[in-house]
Enzyme design. Structure first.
Site, PDB file in Angstrom:
ATOM      1  N   GLY A  39       0.931  -0.882  -0.319  1.00 37.95           N
ATOM      2  CA  GLY A  39      -0.374  -0.160  -0.061  1.00 37.95           C
ATOM      3  C   GLY A  39       0.982   0.848  -0.083  1.00 37.95           C
ATOM      4  O   GLY A  39       1.460   1.145   1.082  1.00 37.95           O
ATOM      5  N   GLN A 221       7.179  -3.623   0.387  1.00 39.84           N
ATOM      6  CA  GLN A 221       6.964  -3.775   1.479  1.00 39.84           C
ATOM      7  C   GLN A 221       8.692  -3.439   1.811  1.00 39.84           C
ATOM      8  O   GLN A 221       9.760  -2.474   1.797  1.00 39.84           O
ATOM      9  CB  GLN A 221       7.836  -5.616   1.466  1.00 39.84           C
ATOM     10  CG  GLN A 221       6.167  -6.468   1.218  1.00 39.84           C
ATOM     11  CD  GLN A 221       5.507  -6.319   0.045  1.00 39.84           C
ATOM     12  OE1 GLN A 221       6.438  -6.907  -0.555  1.00 39.84           O
ATOM     13  NE2 GLN A 221       4.611  -6.105  -0.736  1.00 39.84           N
TER      14      GLN A 221
HETATM   15  P1  GDP Z   1       5.238   2.842   1.825  1.00 41.56           P
HETATM   16  O1  GDP Z   1       4.102   1.547   2.148  1.00 41.56           O
HETATM   17  O2  GDP Z   1       6.655   2.549   1.959  1.00 41.56           O
HETATM   18  O3  GDP Z   1       5.072   3.941   0.289  1.00 41.56           O
HETATM   19  O4  GDP Z   1       4.393   3.606   2.440  1.00 41.56           O
HETATM   20  P2  GDP Z   1       3.006   3.657   2.977  1.00 41.56           P
HETATM   21  O5  GDP Z   1       2.146   4.970   2.605  1.00 41.56           O
HETATM   22  O6  GDP Z   1       2.214   3.094   3.128  1.00 41.56           O
HETATM   23  O7  GDP Z   1       2.685   4.735   4.561  1.00 41.56           O
HETATM   24  C1  GDP Z   1       3.279   6.149   5.135  1.00 41.56           C
HETATM   25  C2  GDP Z   1       2.685   6.961   5.593  1.00 41.56           C
HETATM   26  O8  GDP Z   1       3.118   8.151   6.059  1.00 41.56           O
HETATM   27  C3  GDP Z   1       2.057   7.919   4.103  1.00 41.56           C
HETATM   28  O9  GDP Z   1       0.365   7.486   5.046  1.00 41.56           O
HETATM   29  C4  GDP Z   1       2.265   9.079   4.247  1.00 41.56           C
HETATM   30  O10 GDP Z   1       1.788   9.702   3.402  1.00 41.56           O
HETATM   31  C5  GDP Z   1       2.855   9.035   4.856  1.00 41.56           C
HETATM   32  N1  GDP Z   1       4.390   9.794   4.745  1.00 41.56           N
HETATM   33  C6  GDP Z   1       4.979   9.620   4.118  1.00 41.56           C
HETATM   34  N2  GDP Z   1       6.091  10.683   4.626  1.00 41.56           N
HETATM   35  C7  GDP Z   1       5.859  11.212   6.019  1.00 41.56           C
HETATM   36  C8  GDP Z   1       6.510  12.243   6.253  1.00 41.56           C
HETATM   37  O11 GDP Z   1       7.450  12.762   5.816  1.00 41.56           O
HETATM   38  N3  GDP Z   1       6.321  12.609   7.449  1.00 41.56           N
HETATM   39  C9  GDP Z   1       4.716  12.527   7.581  1.00 41.56           C
HETATM   40  N4  GDP Z   1       3.787  12.572   9.085  1.00 41.56           N
HETATM   41  N5  GDP Z   1       3.784  11.590   7.559  1.00 41.56           N
HETATM   42  C10 GDP Z   1       4.864  10.825   5.520  1.00 41.56           C
HETATM   43  P1  IMO Z   2       4.725  -1.317   1.427  1.00 38.40           P
HETATM   44  O1  IMO Z   2       4.655  -2.163   0.193  1.00 38.40           O
HETATM   45  C1  IMO Z   2       4.414  -3.186   5.384  1.00 38.40           C
HETATM   46  C2  IMO Z   2       3.785  -8.301   6.336  1.00 38.40           C
HETATM   47  C3  IMO Z   2       1.902  -8.155   6.559  1.00 38.40           C
HETATM   48  C4  IMO Z   2       2.752  -9.749   7.274  1.00 38.40           C
HETATM   49  C5  IMO Z   2       3.923  -9.613   6.397  1.00 38.40           C
HETATM   50  C6  IMO Z   2       3.816 -11.187   5.435  1.00 38.40           C
HETATM   51  O2  IMO Z   2       3.453  -0.790   1.822  1.00 38.40           O
HETATM   52  O3  IMO Z   2       5.375  -1.603   2.902  1.00 38.40           O
HETATM   53  P2  IMO Z   2       1.682 -10.954   2.765  1.00 38.40           P
HETATM   54  O4  IMO Z   2       0.861 -10.317   2.333  1.00 38.40           O
HETATM   55  O5  IMO Z   2       2.912 -10.418   2.028  1.00 38.40           O
HETATM   56  O6  IMO Z   2       1.947 -12.844   3.311  1.00 38.40           O
HETATM   57  O7  IMO Z   2       1.993 -10.528   4.310  1.00 38.40           O
HETATM   58  O8  IMO Z   2       4.328  -8.937   5.639  1.00 38.40           O
HETATM   59  N1  IMO Z   2       3.295  -6.711   4.713  1.00 38.40           N
HETATM   60  C7  IMO Z   2       3.795  -5.594   5.147  1.00 38.40           C
HETATM   61  N2  IMO Z   2       4.186  -4.854   6.169  1.00 38.40           N
HETATM   62  N3  IMO Z   2       4.175  -3.220   4.401  1.00 38.40           N
HETATM   63  C8  IMO Z   2       3.775  -3.615   4.035  1.00 38.40           C
HETATM   64  O9  IMO Z   2       3.892  -3.493   2.047  1.00 38.40           O
HETATM   65  C9  IMO Z   2       3.485  -5.075   3.540  1.00 38.40           C
HETATM   66  N4  IMO Z   2       2.842  -6.038   2.645  1.00 38.40           N
HETATM   67  C10 IMO Z   2       3.375  -7.295   3.909  1.00 38.40           C
HETATM   68  O10 IMO Z   2       1.688  -7.453   7.662  1.00 38.40           O
HETATM   69  O11 IMO Z   2       3.169  -8.966   8.871  1.00 38.40           O
HETATM   70 MG    MG Z   3       2.753   0.701   2.350  1.00 40.06          MG
END
Ligand code: GDP
Ligand code: IMO
Ligand code: MG
Length: 421
Positions: A39, A221
């Site tokens: 995500g 991940q």
């Molecule tokens: P990803 O899976 O590595 O792309 O990260 P996610 O999108 O799952 O989670 C990161 C969250 O932190 C998201 O809601 C972003 O909008 C938010 N985010 C990213 N960089 C920053 C930051 O520097 N500060 C804050 N407060 N939020 C951030």
């Molecule tokens: P992004 O790309 C955080 C975690 C799940 C679980 C383990 C195995 O957003 O960083 P799966 O469904 O892959 O078999 O689950 O991996 N997990 C993540 N945790 N960010 C993710 O993706 C993840 N994708 C899988 O929570 O512990």
């Molecule tokens: Mg994510």
């Protein structure tokens, strides 16, 4: 120019934001592993996009590629394409390419994921997207590929062979087979729609690189969720480290120019598994609330803890980072006594690197260095020099201890809330 970006912790480091920020400089942005367990959040032009399969370069002109090392749920992809269309972004076959060999996540993979997890005495906490079982079939040579769902005869032939096996596997876990004719037809319908998108990703990328174009590989991940090097069994089912981009996209390692790690100023984990610096107190609550630490895919609250240097050191080894992007520094604001885990105590000995085994890591007690925090809101700051002195010191200490250059600092979710160090 070939750049690889991976998460340096346990996922959700802010990869989506960093990829979006860099995408305007690239001709191609490609996903190389994982599936819709990812995500990736992109916040730009007043909108928030939660992307699961489409590479985070979508808001720019770059061509987007989904490589053959990924596992793709076509229904989720269609929902994502529809969501983007509602926001005025058209995902044509000129914009997006999907490799013919991309593994397809079938309804039985999702069913098996849920059933298996429900039977586990010690849970993994998967995202329940069928990721693990889709990769089992890839390795077991029982996968359905993108090219199969685009060709009715091939798909039917594949299903004739696979469905009886899957039915048995589901029954063994106490479930019912859940693939109906209408679902097969739905896959075929999507297959037909996606047919023009089918491409040979490795050929496209190698050709682009030869022409001097710029390619960005977007990891999903995080490093410690890697199937080979992570904290098994609490890992995902693909290789999440930088080398996996070469294997997954079919690009030779000599072509890599840059490997950037995305790392939070603290640490989070969603799902089960060791997290030595986890904070089950009001500081953990501060990080979760201020950082909005709730899963992008599942909505689960993320576990939060202090920055863990041994974990970072191992990521630096596993990926060979040439630089880092430090995210979410703003979230630490208001915590006046910060801590940074510089080592662990395990069986009476101090170590600065994680032990090999998950069971050992789960017994590690963090050794902390105290750092003075700052109270200011830094989310509007646009340069390193403008940061409060203690925030600058925190970043400089991290850089000194990691021995890797911090290239970017992120102080908020928006595209503009980033500056170079
Ligand atoms: P990803 O899976 O590595 O792309 O990260 P996610 O999108 O799952 O989670 C990161 C969250 O932190 C998201 O809601 C972003 O909008 C938010 N985010 C990213 N960089 C920053 C930051 O520097 N500060 C804050 N407060 N939020 C951030
Ligand atoms: P992004 O790309 C955080 C975690 C799940 C679980 C383990 C195995 O957003 O960083 P799966 O469904 O892959 O078999 O689950 O991996 N997990 C993540 N945790 N960010 C993710 O993706 C993840 N994708 C899988 O929570 O512990
Ligand atoms: Mg994510």
């Amino acid at each position: 120019m070939f750049t690889i970006i991976t998460g340096a912790q346990f996922g959700d480091e802010g990869k989506g934001k960093i990829v979006d920020m860099l995408a305007k400089e690239y001709d191609i942005v490609a996903r190389f592993q994982g599936g819709d367990n990812a995500g990736h959040t992109v916040v730009a032009e007043g909108k928030t996009y939660k992307l699961h399969l489409i590479p985070s370069g979508v808001l720019f002109d770059a061509r987007l590629l989904i490589g053959p090392g990924t596992v793709m749920n076509p229904k989720v992809l269609m929902l994502e394409i529809a969501m983007l269309r509602e926001n005025g972004i058209e995902i044509t076959s000129k914009k997006l390419g999907i490799d013919a060999k991309t593994s397809i996540i079938m309804p039985y993979h999702v069913a098996l994921d849920g059933l298996r997890e429900s039977k586990r005495a010690v849970k993994i906490g998967t995202t329940n997207r069928g990721i693990g079982f889709a990769y089992v079939d890839k390795v077991g040579r029982d996968e359905v590929q993108m090219a199969d769902i685009a060709d009715e005869k091939r798909f039917e032939k594949r299903l004739d062979e696979l469905l009886p096996q899957k039915e048995m596997a589901i029954k063994e876990l106490g479930g019912e087979m859940n693939i109906s004719r209408s679902e097969v037809d739905e896959y075929l319908k999507i297959g037909k729609q996606l047919k023009p998108y089918i491409t040979d990703v490795s050929r496209e990328i190698n050709h682009a690189l030869l022409q001097g174009k710029k390619v960005l590989a977007e990891g999903a991940q995080g490093t410690h969720l890697d199937i080979i090097h992570g904290t098994q069994k609490f890992v995902t089912s693909s290789s999440t480290v930088a080398g996996s981009a070469c294997a997954g996209l079919g690009v030779g390692p000599m072509k890599v120019n840059k490997v950037m790690g995305v790392i939070k100023a603290y640490i989070t984990r969603v799902g089960e598994g060791p997290l030595p610096t986890e904070l089950k107190n009001d500081v953990g609550e501060h990080l979760r609330e201020r950082g909005g630490e709730f899963g992008t895919t599942t909505g689960r609250p993320r576990r939060c803890g202090w920055f863990d240097l041994p974990i970072a050191r191992k990521s630096i080894d596993l990926n060979g980072y040439s630089s880092m992007a430090l995210t979410k520094l703003d979230v630490l604001g208001g915590l006046l006594n910060l801590r940074m885990c510089t080592g662990y105590e395990l069986d009476g000995k101090i170590r600065d690197y994680p032990p090999e085994l998950t069971e050992e890591l789960s017994r590690c007690k963090p050794v902390y260095t105290e750092v003075i925090g700052w109270s200011e809101d830094i989310s509007g700051i646009e340069s390193f020099d403008e940061l409060p002195g203690n925030a600058r010191k925190y970043v400089e200490l991290l850089e000194e201890l990691m021995k890797v250059n911090i290239e970017y600092i992120s102080v908020g979710p928006g595209r503009m809330q980033t500056f170079m160090k």
